[in-house]
Write a protein that holds these residues in place. Structure first.
Motif, PDB file in Angstrom:
ATOM      1  N   GLU A  33       0.953  -1.176  -0.084  1.00 55.02           N
ATOM      2  CA  GLU A  33      -0.076  -0.012   0.165  1.00 55.02           C
ATOM      3  C   GLU A  33       0.999   1.288  -0.046  1.00 55.02           C
ATOM      4  O   GLU A  33       0.658   2.161  -0.713  1.00 55.02           O
ATOM      5  CB  GLU A  33      -0.820  -0.020   1.218  1.00 55.02           C
ATOM      6  N   ALA A  36       2.473   1.635  -3.456  1.00 57.24           N
ATOM      7  CA  ALA A  36       1.383   1.946  -4.309  1.00 57.24           C
ATOM      8  C   ALA A  36       1.173   3.613  -4.252  1.00 57.24           C
ATOM      9  O   ALA A  36       0.962   4.074  -5.212  1.00 57.24           O
ATOM     10  CB  ALA A  36       0.053   1.171  -4.115  1.00 57.24           C
ATOM     11  N   TYR A  41      -0.129   3.994  -8.120  1.00 55.52           N
ATOM     12  CA  TYR A  41      -0.520   2.847  -8.828  1.00 55.52           C
ATOM     13  C   TYR A  41      -1.375   2.332  -7.368  1.00 55.52           C
ATOM     14  O   TYR A  41      -1.334   2.500  -6.355  1.00 55.52           O
ATOM     15  CB  TYR A  41       0.411   1.705  -8.957  1.00 55.52           C
ATOM     16  N   SER A  42      -2.274   1.285  -7.764  1.00 54.76           N
ATOM     17  CA  SER A  42      -3.219   0.749  -6.696  1.00 54.76           C
ATOM     18  C   SER A  42      -2.534  -0.400  -6.045  1.00 54.76           C
ATOM     19  O   SER A  42      -1.236  -0.935  -6.547  1.00 54.76           O
ATOM     20  CB  SER A  42      -4.314   0.128  -7.242  1.00 54.76           C
ATOM     21  N   GLN A  43      -2.647  -1.010  -4.875  1.00 54.29           N
ATOM     22  CA  GLN A  43      -2.010  -1.878  -4.349  1.00 54.29           C
ATOM     23  C   GLN A  43      -2.356  -3.228  -5.138  1.00 54.29           C
ATOM     24  O   GLN A  43      -1.290  -4.086  -5.092  1.00 54.29           O
ATOM     25  CB  GLN A  43      -2.763  -2.208  -2.837  1.00 54.29           C
ATOM     26  N   SER A  44      -3.351  -3.349  -5.700  1.00 54.19           N
ATOM     27  CA  SER A  44      -3.418  -4.582  -6.643  1.00 54.19           C
ATOM     28  C   SER A  44      -2.564  -4.672  -7.561  1.00 54.19           C
ATOM     29  O   SER A  44      -1.939  -5.665  -8.052  1.00 54.19           O
ATOM     30  CB  SER A  44      -4.941  -4.868  -6.999  1.00 54.19           C
TER      31      SER A  44
END
Length: 97
Positions: A33, A36, A41-44
């Motif tokens: 996290e 990110a 960017y997203s954590q995913s």
């Protein structure tokens, strides 16, 4: 395929770029996290890069290594060291190897 476990970091696979990205993030003490947020960017997305489900661009690879203060990994990768050698170096520098 190889399996390798050393000092709390378990890596399965071919020691590709995803495993290297994960190792430098863990070494830097950042969560997915936190990284990110720094990279926008997203954590995913971070998870997908680390598992190899998504290939990082050269730009994100360089930004990732800068944010995790892993300049030596950047040099090693571009000088042609293979993933296993880089992983051993990362873990050796942290006292985990």
């Amino acid at each position: 395929m190889s399996n390798w476990h050393e000092g709390g970091v378990s890596v399965k696979g071919d020691f590709g770029i995803g495993a290297i990205l994960r190792a430098v993030r863990v070494r830097s003490g950042l969560s997915q996290e936190e990284l990110a947020a720094r990279l926008h960017y997203s954590q995913s997305d971070i998870s997908r890069f680390e598992t190899g489900a998504k290939e990082p661009t050269a730009s994100i690879f360089l930004r990732w290594l800068r944010e995790t203060n892993a300049h030596e990994v950047m040099v090693a990768y571009f000088c042609g060291l293979d993933g296993l050698q880089i992983m051993q170096t990362i873990l050796g520098l942290t006292g985990m190897g």
